[in-house]
Design a protein around this motif. Sequence first.
Motif, PDB file in Angstrom:
ATOM      1  N   HIS A   4      16.569 -10.252   5.863  1.00 22.62           N
ATOM      2  CA  HIS A   4      17.176 -10.684   4.449  1.00 22.62           C
ATOM      3  C   HIS A   4      17.816 -11.724   3.911  1.00 22.62           C
ATOM      4  CE1 HIS A   4      18.596  -7.781   1.583  1.00 22.62           C
ATOM      5  NE2 HIS A   4      19.942  -8.129   1.837  1.00 22.62           N
ATOM      6  N   ALA A   5      18.400 -12.597   4.532  1.00 27.90           N
ATOM      7  CA  ALA A   5      18.801 -13.745   4.295  1.00 27.90           C
ATOM      8  C   ALA A   5      17.181 -14.452   3.415  1.00 27.90           C
ATOM      9  CB  ALA A   5      19.351 -14.276   5.055  1.00 27.90           C
ATOM     10  N   GLU A   6      15.755 -14.238   4.165  1.00 25.11           N
ATOM     11  CA  GLU A   6      15.265 -15.105   4.016  1.00 25.11           C
ATOM     12  C   GLU A   6      14.530 -14.705   2.330  1.00 25.11           C
ATOM     13  OE1 GLU A   6      10.705 -15.201   4.872  1.00 25.11           O
ATOM     14  OE2 GLU A   6      11.856 -16.437   6.192  1.00 25.11           O
ATOM     15  N   TYR A   7      14.701 -13.017   2.123  1.00 28.19           N
ATOM     16  CA  TYR A   7      14.210 -12.244   1.562  1.00 28.19           C
ATOM     17  C   TYR A   7      15.204 -12.586   0.442  1.00 28.19           C
ATOM     18  CZ  TYR A   7      14.804  -7.422  -1.688  1.00 28.19           C
ATOM     19  OH  TYR A   7      14.512  -6.728  -2.571  1.00 28.19           O
ATOM     20  N   VAL A   8      16.707 -12.373   0.137  1.00 31.21           N
ATOM     21  CA  VAL A   8      17.664 -12.704  -0.980  1.00 31.21           C
ATOM     22  C   VAL A   8      17.762 -13.819  -1.438  1.00 31.21           C
ATOM     23  CG1 VAL A   8      19.985 -12.911  -1.502  1.00 31.21           C
ATOM     24  CG2 VAL A   8      19.292 -10.665  -0.399  1.00 31.21           C
ATOM     25  N   THR A   9      17.034 -15.261  -0.454  1.00 31.34           N
ATOM     26  CA  THR A   9      17.296 -17.019  -0.942  1.00 31.34           C
ATOM     27  C   THR A   9      16.282 -17.171  -2.024  1.00 31.34           C
ATOM     28  OG1 THR A   9      16.837 -16.934   1.521  1.00 31.34           O
ATOM     29  CG2 THR A   9      19.522 -17.216   0.362  1.00 31.34           C
ATOM     30  N   SER A  10      15.266 -16.019  -1.609  1.00 22.60           N
ATOM     31  CA  SER A  10      13.732 -16.584  -2.230  1.00 22.60           C
ATOM     32  C   SER A  10      13.368 -16.755  -3.802  1.00 22.60           C
ATOM     33  CB  SER A  10      12.248 -15.532  -1.393  1.00 22.60           C
ATOM     34  OG  SER A  10      12.556 -14.770  -1.809  1.00 22.60           O
ATOM     35  N   ASP A  11      14.461 -15.743  -4.571  1.00 23.67           N
ATOM     36  CA  ASP A  11      14.323 -15.793  -5.820  1.00 23.67           C
ATOM     37  C   ASP A  11      16.469 -15.965  -6.281  1.00 23.67           C
ATOM     38  OD1 ASP A  11      13.537 -14.741  -7.890  1.00 23.67           O
ATOM     39  OD2 ASP A  11      13.907 -12.965  -7.643  1.00 23.67           O
TER      40      ASP A  11
ATOM     41  N   ASP B 269       0.357  -1.436  -0.154  1.00 22.20           N
ATOM     42  CA  ASP B 269       0.235   0.277  -0.187  1.00 22.20           C
ATOM     43  C   ASP B 269       0.808   1.211  -0.170  1.00 22.20           C
ATOM     44  OD1 ASP B 269       0.825   0.513   2.784  1.00 22.20           O
ATOM     45  OD2 ASP B 269      -0.763  -0.435   3.413  1.00 22.20           O
ATOM     46  N   ALA B 270      -0.058   2.441   0.012  1.00 24.81           N
ATOM     47  CA  ALA B 270       1.297   3.596  -0.579  1.00 24.81           C
ATOM     48  C   ALA B 270       2.393   4.544   0.976  1.00 24.81           C
ATOM     49  CB  ALA B 270      -0.131   5.192  -0.594  1.00 24.81           C
ATOM     50  N   GLU B 271       1.722   3.972   2.268  1.00 25.52           N
ATOM     51  CA  GLU B 271       2.457   4.011   3.471  1.00 25.52           C
ATOM     52  C   GLU B 271       3.572   2.819   3.551  1.00 25.52           C
ATOM     53  OE1 GLU B 271       2.276   4.407   8.306  1.00 25.52           O
ATOM     54  OE2 GLU B 271      -0.298   3.452   6.901  1.00 25.52           O
ATOM     55  N   ALA B 272       3.122   1.865   3.362  1.00 20.43           N
ATOM     56  CA  ALA B 272       4.481   0.685   3.354  1.00 20.43           C
ATOM     57  C   ALA B 272       5.683   1.291   1.990  1.00 20.43           C
ATOM     58  CB  ALA B 272       4.241  -0.351   2.860  1.00 20.43           C
ATOM     59  N   LYS B 273       4.933   1.670   0.310  1.00 22.97           N
ATOM     60  CA  LYS B 273       6.066   2.393  -0.564  1.00 22.97           C
ATOM     61  C   LYS B 273       6.650   3.076  -0.271  1.00 22.97           C
ATOM     62  CE  LYS B 273       3.537   0.088  -4.472  1.00 22.97           C
ATOM     63  NZ  LYS B 273       2.443   0.263  -5.875  1.00 22.97           N
ATOM     64  N   ALA B 274       6.113   4.023   1.135  1.00 23.64           N
ATOM     65  CA  ALA B 274       7.025   5.572   1.191  1.00 23.64           C
ATOM     66  C   ALA B 274       7.716   5.058   2.465  1.00 23.64           C
ATOM     67  CB  ALA B 274       6.086   6.569   1.495  1.00 23.64           C
ATOM     68  N   ARG B 275       7.061   4.332   3.402  1.00 24.38           N
ATOM     69  CA  ARG B 275       8.763   3.599   4.187  1.00 24.38           C
ATOM     70  C   ARG B 275       9.667   2.796   3.329  1.00 24.38           C
ATOM     71  NH1 ARG B 275      12.252   4.839   7.572  1.00 24.38           N
ATOM     72  NH2 ARG B 275      12.838   3.362   8.979  1.00 24.38           N
ATOM     73  N   LEU B 276       8.724   2.573   2.525  1.00 31.15           N
ATOM     74  CA  LEU B 276      10.269   1.574   1.537  1.00 31.15           C
ATOM     75  C   LEU B 276      11.526   1.844   0.708  1.00 31.15           C
ATOM     76  CD1 LEU B 276      11.202  -1.477   0.891  1.00 31.15           C
ATOM     77  CD2 LEU B 276       9.186  -1.274  -1.207  1.00 31.15           C
ATOM     78  N   THR B 277      10.306   3.524   0.090  1.00 28.00           N
ATOM     79  CA  THR B 277      11.124   4.189  -0.619  1.00 28.00           C
ATOM     80  C   THR B 277      12.348   4.423   0.644  1.00 28.00           C
ATOM     81  OG1 THR B 277       9.588   4.580  -1.838  1.00 28.00           O
ATOM     82  CG2 THR B 277      11.683   6.230  -2.275  1.00 28.00           C
ATOM     83  N   GLU B 278      12.319   5.567   1.451  1.00 26.83           N
ATOM     84  CA  GLU B 278      12.930   6.210   3.018  1.00 26.83           C
ATOM     85  C   GLU B 278      14.100   4.993   2.705  1.00 26.83           C
ATOM     86  OE1 GLU B 278      11.292   7.002   5.999  1.00 26.83           O
ATOM     87  OE2 GLU B 278       9.762   8.891   5.161  1.00 26.83           O
ATOM     88  N   LEU B 279      13.777   3.682   2.786  1.00 24.00           N
ATOM     89  CA  LEU B 279      14.634   2.579   3.773  1.00 24.00           C
ATOM     90  C   LEU B 279      15.319   2.153   2.171  1.00 24.00           C
ATOM     91  CD1 LEU B 279      12.330   0.399   5.152  1.00 24.00           C
ATOM     92  CD2 LEU B 279      13.727   1.321   6.681  1.00 24.00           C
ATOM     93  N   ASN B 280      15.103   2.148   0.971  1.00 21.61           N
ATOM     94  CA  ASN B 280      16.081   2.151   0.022  1.00 21.61           C
ATOM     95  C   ASN B 280      16.611   2.979  -0.134  1.00 21.61           C
ATOM     96  OD1 ASN B 280      14.684  -0.753  -0.858  1.00 21.61           O
ATOM     97  ND2 ASN B 280      13.512   1.103  -2.141  1.00 21.61           N
ATOM     98  N   GLN B 281      16.770   4.503   0.024  1.00 24.97           N
ATOM     99  CA  GLN B 281      17.208   5.578  -0.306  1.00 24.97           C
ATOM    100  C   GLN B 281      18.434   5.783   0.640  1.00 24.97           C
ATOM    101  OE1 GLN B 281      15.166   9.477  -1.043  1.00 24.97           O
ATOM    102  NE2 GLN B 281      13.168   8.448  -2.192  1.00 24.97           N
TER     103      GLN B 281
ATOM    104  N   ARG C 277      18.034  -3.477   6.694  1.00 23.57           N
ATOM    105  CA  ARG C 277      18.295  -3.817   5.405  1.00 23.57           C
ATOM    106  C   ARG C 277      16.630  -4.960   6.397  1.00 23.57           C
ATOM    107  NH1 ARG C 277      24.086  -5.781   3.305  1.00 23.57           N
ATOM    108  NH2 ARG C 277      24.333  -4.358   1.556  1.00 23.57           N
ATOM    109  N   ALA C 278      17.086  -5.573   7.222  1.00 26.38           N
ATOM    110  CA  ALA C 278      15.631  -6.446   8.413  1.00 26.38           C
ATOM    111  C   ALA C 278      14.671  -5.590   8.181  1.00 26.38           C
ATOM    112  CB  ALA C 278      16.354  -7.153   9.226  1.00 26.38           C
ATOM    113  N   GLU C 279      14.998  -4.700   8.317  1.00 24.58           N
ATOM    114  CA  GLU C 279      13.603  -3.772   8.444  1.00 24.58           C
ATOM    115  C   GLU C 279      12.566  -4.479   7.209  1.00 24.58           C
ATOM    116  OE1 GLU C 279      11.274   0.714   9.072  1.00 24.58           O
ATOM    117  OE2 GLU C 279      13.425   0.144   9.638  1.00 24.58           O
ATOM    118  N   ARG C 280      13.073  -3.986   6.242  1.00 24.86           N
ATOM    119  CA  ARG C 280      13.282  -4.047   4.965  1.00 24.86           C
ATOM    120  C   ARG C 280      12.595  -5.002   4.516  1.00 24.86           C
ATOM    121  NH1 ARG C 280      16.673  -2.780  -0.295  1.00 24.86           N
ATOM    122  NH2 ARG C 280      17.984  -4.563   0.548  1.00 24.86           N
ATOM    123  N   ALA C 281      13.007  -6.293   5.143  1.00 23.49           N
ATOM    124  CA  ALA C 281      12.367  -6.982   4.520  1.00 23.49           C
ATOM    125  C   ALA C 281      11.705  -7.731   5.453  1.00 23.49           C
ATOM    126  CB  ALA C 281      13.711  -8.613   4.686  1.00 23.49           C
TER     127      ALA C 281
END
Length: 682
Positions: free
Chosen positions: A281-288, A151-163, A269-273
């Motif tokens: 984060h390890a689960e996030y990365v290895t899933s793909d 959703d929009a709120e989660a995307k906004a936080r995700l963008t903050e984390l990535n930057q 990275r853990a928060e983003r995962a």
Amino acid sequence: MTDANPLLAPSALPYGLPDYSLIEPGHYLPAFEAAFQEHTREVSAITRVRSMPTFENTMVPLEASGRLLGDVARTFYTVSSADATDAIQEIDEALAPLMAAHTDAIQLDAELYRRIKTLHDRLDELALEPEQRYLVERHFREMTQAGAGLDAEAKARLTELNQRLSSLTTTFEKNLLADTNDLAVVFDDAAELDGLTESELSAAVQNAVDRGLEGKHVVTLTLFTGHPYLASLTNRESRRRILEASRSRGARGNENDNRDVLREIVRLRAERAELLGFATHAEYVTSDETAGSPEAVHDLLRRLAAPAATNASREQAALQEIVDAEPEPFPLEAHDWAFYTEKVRQARFDLDRTALRPWFEAERVLQDGVFRAATELYGITFAERPDLRAYHPDVRVFELHNADGSALGLFLLDLYTRDTKRGGAWMNSIVSQSRLRGTKPIVVNNLNVPKPAPGRPTLLTLDDVTTLFHEFGHALHGLFATVTYPHFAGTAVFRDFVEFPSQVNEMWIYWPAILAGYAKHVETGEPLPAEVIDKLLASETFNQGFATSEYLAASWIDQAWHSLTAEQAGADIDVAGFEASALADIGLDNPVVPTRYSSTYFAHVFSGGYSAGYYSYIWSEVLDADTVEWFRENGGLTRANGERFRDRLLGVGGSKDPLEAYRDFRGRDADIRPLLERRGLA
């Protein structure tokens, strides 16, 4: 702006090689701004289409979009990793959050995701070619993985984390480069470097001159913990100083300290995962990835760790016996390992690897080793293009042609170390191949070989030779991938598969016909004696306990950091204590066998693309060892074998599931047995 900025107009040079003679640092950020705007317009044109999504009105224009941005980015990042002047580093820091924000704007675009999801839901109804179908699958999976469904709120936080993460990883690399340069070890007297060859001493003198330290000798540090000179330096204090400097990088409490940086990287990275629906984060990365889960990775690492540690203990005992026989014995320490390993090697195999450098002159290794193996296997030919200038005077440009005479692409070699180049060795693309765009590849290999004084030959260690063959394996992957869509170009495959082709290319180092061509004495031209070759082959599993243990230790540290949940990844974690606990957990806490990388200088993980993925080397080595066995069973260095490997594996790039491509090549899944035998773990 186009007239004033060479980055905003197509290059007039062959294959689209950027004209670096015209590019100034001030051109980069304006070019990125223009490229961001153009890419945004291109994607907006796709999402404004009101008709039902089709492959032709969605996927094709999406793959055609972003060309200018890709060109500018590859041009810049080639320089920022290999010739990072102060001006380039400032641009890199300013660019990091901008690039992250733009990437998120595309990857998280709700309307673009809706169109791709619609196609993905109707895949079985669409009459698509295999590459087209896989393109839809990958874009949908990657956008979902990136958070496009949030959703929009989660995307906004995700963008903050990535930057923030993009800024932190840039800071980590900048700190590491600065600290590595600051910690180069200065020696007042050449006697302190007894054991080095004339070429190595010449490089140390030149390093000192470059720093304004005439009359002294400077030993620069490598990216990994150890150093090639540790195997030959007779002065124990000199060895200690070099290893101590190496292990202290990023953890000295100065302005280059990376501990706070890496702790925040781990936490974010853990928060983003967690935000994306993964526990870690390890689960996030290895899933793909081909591994599929952290548990699969941990199972392999634990399976290998116990026998590796046992072998390392045996090796340590053998080294201690040598030390105990000396007039003044002492307990073996980490900085002694490489030196006494060579002594044991000499005693057990009558072999001194450090004395082999005169047989590995760089130009001959390149031309009569690396290039010749590629010609024998694939029929490709090489012609140097001194008329083409790259981003630094040391970089050489070669034009490659296929066996039928058709143009293949350009290969750039950047061999030597310098203060503005990051450590290690790597391959990257400046231009990627695509039928849709009508482009042919330009790839770069970077190494960090000390540059001798003018007029002196460049003599490689056996490890350098291995690295040269390895990185050229990546280059072949980037050159041979022949795809329609840019998304699949070159080495754009799963992270835990990407090392496989480069590892396979190492097999030709000892192949008799290739070795006989390049391993000739630099002064006499005499070939490397047959008895020495036999000893090298006989000693291949020697010291594998150490080599496997140091690698597995680094892989486990990577997994340990990235297996923390957001709640566990606190800012108060003691970095050294965390590492020690992780290594004890897997039984690799031998202080005489240090990890290949400690956290504060673990660039692969904290500033490169290997976070939770450093296991990839051993994971793909299972495929590599099995493939080497296939080559040997089928006649080795033949055009027929090369063409099969090129057509069914290297040539598909990322346009096919990599394990499916492997089964197509091998006729079955990979067997782990050849890897265990290679590393002495059977």
